[in-house]
Design a protein around this motif. Structure first.
Motif, PDB file in Angstrom:
ATOM      1  N   SER A 215     -43.777  34.677 -84.522  1.00 33.58           N
ATOM      2  CA  SER A 215     -43.675  33.215 -84.517  1.00 33.58           C
ATOM      3  C   SER A 215     -43.337  32.791 -83.086  1.00 33.58           C
ATOM      4  CB  SER A 215     -42.584  32.770 -85.480  1.00 33.58           C
ATOM      5  OG  SER A 215     -42.518  31.363 -85.512  1.00 33.58           O
ATOM      6  N   LEU A 216     -43.532  31.526 -82.781  1.00 35.19           N
ATOM      7  CA  LEU A 216     -43.272  30.977 -81.441  1.00 35.19           C
ATOM      8  C   LEU A 216     -44.129  31.656 -80.372  1.00 35.19           C
ATOM      9  CD1 LEU A 216     -39.401  30.443 -81.473  1.00 35.19           C
ATOM     10  CD2 LEU A 216     -41.201  28.772 -81.882  1.00 35.19           C
ATOM     11  N   PHE A 217     -45.399  31.349 -80.398  1.00 35.29           N
ATOM     12  CA  PHE A 217     -46.309  31.897 -79.385  1.00 35.29           C
ATOM     13  C   PHE A 217     -47.245  30.792 -78.898  1.00 35.29           C
ATOM     14  CE2 PHE A 217     -47.525  32.929 -83.737  1.00 35.29           C
ATOM     15  CZ  PHE A 217     -48.725  32.252 -83.859  1.00 35.29           C
ATOM     16  N   THR A 218     -47.953  31.089 -77.820  1.00 34.31           N
ATOM     17  CA  THR A 218     -48.882  30.103 -77.256  1.00 34.31           C
ATOM     18  C   THR A 218     -50.274  30.317 -77.866  1.00 34.31           C
ATOM     19  OG1 THR A 218     -49.417  31.575 -75.445  1.00 34.31           O
ATOM     20  CG2 THR A 218     -47.590  30.050 -75.094  1.00 34.31           C
ATOM     21  N   PHE A 219     -51.164  29.359 -77.654  1.00 32.19           N
ATOM     22  CA  PHE A 219     -52.519  29.465 -78.214  1.00 32.19           C
ATOM     23  C   PHE A 219     -53.511  29.858 -77.121  1.00 32.19           C
ATOM     24  CE2 PHE A 219     -51.473  26.004 -81.594  1.00 32.19           C
ATOM     25  CZ  PHE A 219     -50.781  26.950 -82.342  1.00 32.19           C
ATOM     26  N   LYS A 220     -54.325  30.858 -77.434  1.00 29.66           N
ATOM     27  CA  LYS A 220     -55.391  31.230 -76.499  1.00 29.66           C
ATOM     28  C   LYS A 220     -56.624  30.390 -76.832  1.00 29.66           C
ATOM     29  CE  LYS A 220     -57.823  35.085 -74.539  1.00 29.66           C
ATOM     30  NZ  LYS A 220     -58.329  36.423 -74.731  1.00 29.66           N
ATOM     31  N   ILE A 221     -57.187  29.765 -75.818  1.00 27.34           N
ATOM     32  CA  ILE A 221     -58.354  28.902 -76.019  1.00 27.34           C
ATOM     33  C   ILE A 221     -59.374  29.252 -74.946  1.00 27.34           C
ATOM     34  CG2 ILE A 221     -59.137  26.486 -75.847  1.00 27.34           C
ATOM     35  CD1 ILE A 221     -56.361  25.855 -77.202  1.00 27.34           C
ATOM     36  N   THR A 222     -60.547  29.709 -75.379  1.00 31.22           N
ATOM     37  CA  THR A 222     -61.519  30.147 -74.368  1.00 31.22           C
ATOM     38  C   THR A 222     -62.490  29.018 -74.019  1.00 31.22           C
ATOM     39  OG1 THR A 222     -62.771  31.087 -76.172  1.00 31.22           O
ATOM     40  CG2 THR A 222     -61.509  32.638 -74.821  1.00 31.22           C
ATOM     41  N   ASP A 223     -61.950  27.881 -73.676  1.00 29.80           N
ATOM     42  CA  ASP A 223     -62.770  26.758 -73.238  1.00 29.80           C
ATOM     43  C   ASP A 223     -62.698  26.755 -71.715  1.00 29.80           C
ATOM     44  OD1 ASP A 223     -63.798  24.298 -72.547  1.00 29.80           O
ATOM     45  OD2 ASP A 223     -62.989  23.289 -74.320  1.00 29.80           O
ATOM     46  N   LYS A 224     -63.809  27.136 -71.073  1.00 30.76           N
ATOM     47  CA  LYS A 224     -63.780  27.307 -69.612  1.00 30.76           C
ATOM     48  C   LYS A 224     -63.333  26.030 -68.906  1.00 30.76           C
ATOM     49  CE  LYS A 224     -66.900  31.159 -68.867  1.00 30.76           C
ATOM     50  NZ  LYS A 224     -67.747  31.249 -70.093  1.00 30.76           N
ATOM     51  N   ARG A 225     -63.657  24.883 -69.537  1.00 31.14           N
ATOM     52  CA  ARG A 225     -63.309  23.613 -68.887  1.00 31.14           C
ATOM     53  C   ARG A 225     -61.798  23.477 -68.718  1.00 31.14           C
ATOM     54  NH1 ARG A 225     -65.896  19.848 -73.245  1.00 31.14           N
ATOM     55  NH2 ARG A 225     -64.630  21.269 -74.446  1.00 31.14           N
ATOM     56  N   LEU A 226     -61.056  24.088 -69.672  1.00 27.39           N
ATOM     57  CA  LEU A 226     -59.599  23.946 -69.626  1.00 27.39           C
ATOM     58  C   LEU A 226     -58.996  24.571 -68.372  1.00 27.39           C
ATOM     59  CD1 LEU A 226     -57.721  24.574 -72.979  1.00 27.39           C
ATOM     60  CD2 LEU A 226     -57.719  22.566 -71.537  1.00 27.39           C
ATOM     61  N   SER A 275     -47.016  26.843 -83.772  1.00 28.70           N
ATOM     62  CA  SER A 275     -47.161  28.284 -84.031  1.00 28.70           C
ATOM     63  C   SER A 275     -46.111  28.742 -85.040  1.00 28.70           C
ATOM     64  CB  SER A 275     -47.040  29.086 -82.734  1.00 28.70           C
ATOM     65  OG  SER A 275     -45.681  29.234 -82.353  1.00 28.70           O
ATOM     66  N   ALA A 276     -44.919  28.117 -84.992  1.00 28.45           N
ATOM     67  CA  ALA A 276     -43.851  28.512 -85.924  1.00 28.45           C
ATOM     68  C   ALA A 276     -44.163  28.030 -87.338  1.00 28.45           C
ATOM     69  CB  ALA A 276     -42.511  27.955 -85.453  1.00 28.45           C
ATOM     70  N   TRP A 277     -44.552  26.752 -87.462  1.00 25.49           N
ATOM     71  CA  TRP A 277     -44.813  26.226 -88.807  1.00 25.49           C
ATOM     72  C   TRP A 277     -46.069  26.848 -89.413  1.00 25.49           C
ATOM     73  CZ3 TRP A 277     -41.314  24.058 -91.722  1.00 25.49           C
ATOM     74  CH2 TRP A 277     -40.224  23.429 -91.112  1.00 25.49           C
ATOM     75  N   GLY A 278     -46.997  27.269 -88.551  1.00 29.05           N
ATOM     76  CA  GLY A 278     -48.230  27.861 -89.088  1.00 29.05           C
ATOM     77  C   GLY A 278     -48.245  29.378 -88.961  1.00 29.05           C
ATOM     78  N   ALA A 279     -47.083  29.989 -88.643  1.00 34.79           N
ATOM     79  CA  ALA A 279     -47.048  31.420 -88.284  1.00 34.79           C
ATOM     80  C   ALA A 279     -47.741  32.311 -89.312  1.00 34.79           C
ATOM     81  CB  ALA A 279     -45.607  31.874 -88.091  1.00 34.79           C
ATOM     82  N   ARG A 280     -47.396  32.105 -90.576  1.00 34.52           N
ATOM     83  CA  ARG A 280     -47.912  33.023 -91.590  1.00 34.52           C
ATOM     84  C   ARG A 280     -49.415  32.810 -91.802  1.00 34.52           C
ATOM     85  NH1 ARG A 280     -45.673  36.854 -93.819  1.00 34.52           N
ATOM     86  NH2 ARG A 280     -43.617  36.434 -92.993  1.00 34.52           N
ATOM     87  N   GLU A 281     -49.822  31.546 -91.890  1.00 34.10           N
ATOM     88  CA  GLU A 281     -51.251  31.275 -92.121  1.00 34.10           C
ATOM     89  C   GLU A 281     -52.073  31.674 -90.897  1.00 34.10           C
ATOM     90  OE1 GLU A 281     -48.865  29.126 -92.776  1.00 34.10           O
ATOM     91  OE2 GLU A 281     -48.998  28.652 -94.916  1.00 34.10           O
ATOM     92  N   VAL A 412     -32.923  39.547 -89.000  1.00 34.39           N
ATOM     93  CA  VAL A 412     -33.352  40.528 -90.006  1.00 34.39           C
ATOM     94  C   VAL A 412     -33.694  39.810 -91.317  1.00 34.39           C
ATOM     95  CG1 VAL A 412     -30.983  40.999 -90.801  1.00 34.39           C
ATOM     96  CG2 VAL A 412     -32.742  42.744 -91.099  1.00 34.39           C
ATOM     97  N   LEU A 413     -33.133  38.613 -91.499  1.00 34.10           N
ATOM     98  CA  LEU A 413     -33.420  37.815 -92.691  1.00 34.10           C
ATOM     99  C   LEU A 413     -34.696  37.000 -92.478  1.00 34.10           C
ATOM    100  CD1 LEU A 413     -29.793  36.547 -93.275  1.00 34.10           C
ATOM    101  CD2 LEU A 413     -31.040  38.125 -94.759  1.00 34.10           C
ATOM    102  N   ASN A 414     -35.247  36.521 -93.580  1.00 38.00           N
ATOM    103  CA  ASN A 414     -36.447  35.691 -93.478  1.00 38.00           C
ATOM    104  C   ASN A 414     -36.064  34.256 -93.104  1.00 38.00           C
ATOM    105  OD1 ASN A 414     -39.151  34.873 -93.680  1.00 38.00           O
ATOM    106  ND2 ASN A 414     -38.851  34.228 -95.807  1.00 38.00           N
ATOM    107  N   VAL A 415     -35.470  34.128 -91.920  1.00 34.54           N
ATOM    108  CA  VAL A 415     -35.142  32.812 -91.356  1.00 34.54           C
ATOM    109  C   VAL A 415     -35.635  32.815 -89.924  1.00 34.54           C
ATOM    110  CG1 VAL A 415     -33.330  31.178 -90.704  1.00 34.54           C
ATOM    111  CG2 VAL A 415     -32.955  32.705 -92.620  1.00 34.54           C
ATOM    112  N   ASP A 416     -36.310  31.778 -89.525  1.00 35.72           N
ATOM    113  CA  ASP A 416     -36.592  31.599 -88.104  1.00 35.72           C
ATOM    114  C   ASP A 416     -36.776  30.127 -87.847  1.00 35.72           C
ATOM    115  OD1 ASP A 416     -39.290  32.534 -89.508  1.00 35.72           O
ATOM    116  OD2 ASP A 416     -39.830  31.168 -87.894  1.00 35.72           O
ATOM    117  N   GLY A 417     -36.384  29.725 -86.660  1.00 37.89           N
ATOM    118  CA  GLY A 417     -36.434  28.309 -86.328  1.00 37.89           C
ATOM    119  C   GLY A 417     -37.423  28.034 -85.212  1.00 37.89           C
ATOM    120  N   VAL A 418     -37.578  26.758 -84.903  1.00 38.99           N
ATOM    121  CA  VAL A 418     -38.411  26.378 -83.763  1.00 38.99           C
ATOM    122  C   VAL A 418     -37.589  26.578 -82.493  1.00 38.99           C
ATOM    123  CG1 VAL A 418     -39.814  24.777 -85.116  1.00 38.99           C
ATOM    124  CG2 VAL A 418     -37.739  23.939 -84.006  1.00 38.99           C
ATOM    125  N   THR A 419     -38.156  26.279 -81.328  1.00 38.25           N
ATOM    126  CA  THR A 419     -37.402  26.459 -80.083  1.00 38.25           C
ATOM    127  C   THR A 419     -36.315  25.384 -79.970  1.00 38.25           C
ATOM    128  OG1 THR A 419     -39.031  25.106 -78.967  1.00 38.25           O
ATOM    129  CG2 THR A 419     -39.268  27.479 -78.718  1.00 38.25           C
TER     130      THR A 419
END
Ligand SMILES: Cc1cc2nc3c(=O)[nH]c(=O)nc-3n(C[C@H](O)[C@H](O)[C@H](O)COP(=O)(O)OP(=O)(O)OC[C@H]3O[C@@H](n4cnc5c(N)ncnc54)[C@H](O)[C@@H]3O)c2cc1C
Length: 458
Positions: A215-226, A275-281, A412-419
């Motif tokens: 969880s808490l990661f950046t998005f890779k986007i292969t749009d050359k314009r970016l 990324s955190a709210w959508g981590a599992r999906e 270790v528990l199934n808890v994680d928060g946003v930044t």
């Protein structure tokens, strides 16, 4: 059987312990009994019987935020308790590296439990109750101002079991010839963060493990314009994540806040929160998703168009490169980038821009769609979603519902928060509650046993 090594406490906590303990204090290296007031190493004295030492002992697996916090809390409440903290690496290592050296130890903006809980993609329902009431951000801030933490050790716990009479036998990785491979304890706290070994220990006691995913990661986007926009920061955008194969549109998958363009894609608080709210999906769909970004969320699309057409009327003779509506609060680099996407020559005058180009500029500003193709590559993800389910522990004591005297706290528990300090606050709160429970149990055990114990004569 091992000698109980020392847990070094800060001077204030050690002084409190010296005042309260019915035992003499002695250095771990010394075989003789010493009651020197200057000793800060709190260990079982040599005259103390092994059984007594074990009956009042706590093994903490993991010397991270939750483990260290819990140890000091338990020791403060039950100074006679022998506390042994194992860490396979370095103590508090994540606290040192987090926040780029400027660790967000907690979040001061949400001081009440409901507001806190809303920031935990895993745990937002369960943590609404007593969890943060027991020990919230303000308590953590006070704790830090009251204590300094100093610890030194280094061994990995590879397993644990329980004997018929309820004692734990904790297996410790053998690294030196003379190091014991088993330690007995009355209480065990598992505070191993996202380590696989922690999950294995939990499983040995019948706990299920929700599969860990980043969880808490950046998005890779292969749009050359970016790539042309790399380094540009947008102070406020509204970004909506649409996952391939998932029809529902959860409100948490739309976030508002700052966004940063990097050379591999998109980052910044908005992206990390998504990324955190959508981590599992996201994990389930191999990090393939669509991200729609609204670059001017405060202005409705019809107003954006109206502002562009007005600008055309009022600045007809200005070059489009040099003049654009101030209401949009855009950086010039982004405006020029938008014009390039429309294949418009920057030296053109506003009067010459075709209206359909202005409509497309408005659309790009309000709903630009990016294809997320992977998660950004970062050596350590910030935090792990998954672990021991919250339904299998009591959040008011952090004790396992499967095994008495076994406790869990932290990641270790199934808890994680946003930044924003929420992950450390989970570790502090869980550690505090676990330490309080263990310290209280140990103190009441001590009171029951006291008539049979030899007390410090002083
Ligand atoms: C780069 C980075 C930056 C971060 N920045 C922030 C931030 O600014 N704010 C915030 O709130 N959160 C931040 N986090 C998240 C935060 O660090 C964690 O949520 C928090 O450390 C979890 O605490 P913990 O005690 O549960 O686990 P950890 O801190 O991971 O501690 C677990 C400890 O257990 C030890 N261990 C594991 N297995 C064993 C074993 N078998 N035997 C013995 N020891 C073992 C490990 O060596 C480790 O020291 C950051 C994380 C990273 C990676």
């Amino acid at each position: 059987m091992p000698q109980w090594p020392s847990l070094q406490l800060p001077a204030a906590a050690a002084a409190a312990a010296r005042r309260a303990t019915p035992f003499a204090l002695c250095r771990s290296s010394s075989s003789s009994v010493s009651a020197s007031a200057s000793n800060q190493d709190l260990v079982a004295c040599s005259w103390q019987k092994e059984d007594e030492a074990e009956a009042q002992s706590l093994v903490v697996v993991g010397g991270g935020a939750a483990g260290v916090y819990a140890s000091i809390r338990a020791k403060s409440l039950a100074p006679h308790l022998n506390v042994l903290v194992f860490d396979k690496g370095r103590f508090l290592s994540k606290v040192k590296i987090s926040g780029g050296g400027r660790c967000n130890v907690t979040n001061g903006h949400h001081l009440e439990p409901l507001g806190m809980a809303r920031n935990y993609p895993r745990g937002h329902k369960e943590l609404r109750g007593s969890f943060f009431k027991n020990h919230g951000p303000q308590d953590t801030m006070r704790w830090f101002s009251d204590h300094g933490v100093e610890l030194k050790a280094g061994k990995a716990v590879t397993g644990a079991s329980v004997t018929e009479n309820g004692k734990f036998v904790v297996k410790v990785e053998k690294r030196t010839v003379d190091f014991v491979d088993h330690v007995n304890a009355k209480y065990v706290l598992v505070a191993t963060g996202s380590s696989q070994q922690g999950y294995s220990i939990a499983a040995q006691f019948g706990h299920s493990i929700i599969a860990p995913v980043p969880s808490l990661f950046t998005f890779k986007i292969t749009d050359k314009r970016l790539a042309d926009l790399s380094g540009v920061t947008f102070p406020i955008v509204k970004a909506k994540l649409k996952l391939d194969g998932i029809k529902r549109s959860a409100p948490e998958l739309t976030q508002i806040g700052p966004m940063l363009v990097t050379h591999w894609g998109l980052s910044g608080p908005v992206v990390l929160r998504l990324s955190a709210w959508g981590a599992r999906e996201l994990h389930q769909y191999n990090y393939q998703a669509k991200l729609t970004v609204d670059f001017i969320p405060d202005i409705h699309i019809e107003d954006v168009k109206r502002i562009l057409f007005l600008h055309k009327d009022h600045h007809a003779k200005h070059k489009i490169n040099n003049s654009f509506p101030m209401e949009f609060a855009l950086v010039k680099r982004f405006w020029k980038f938008l014009l390039e996407q429309e294949s418009l020559d920057g030296d053109m005058h506003w009067a010459s821009i075709p209206n359909n180009n202005l409509n497309t500029v408005a659309l790009r500003l309000k709903q630009w769609m990016f294809e997320v193709v992977a998660k950004g590559q970062f050596k350590d993800e910030f935090v792990t979603a998954g672990g021991v389910p919250l339904s299998e522990i009591s959040l008011s004591t952090m004790e396992s519902k499967k095994q008495p005297n076994l406790f869990f706290a932290g990641e270790v528990l199934n808890v994680d928060g946003v930044t924003g300090g929420f992950n450390f606050q989970n570790a502090w709160t869980g550690g505090y509650i676990a330490g309080t429970s263990i310290g209280t149990l140990a103190s009441s055990n001590m009171r029951q046993q006291q008539p049979y114990l030899q007390l410090d004569g002083s």
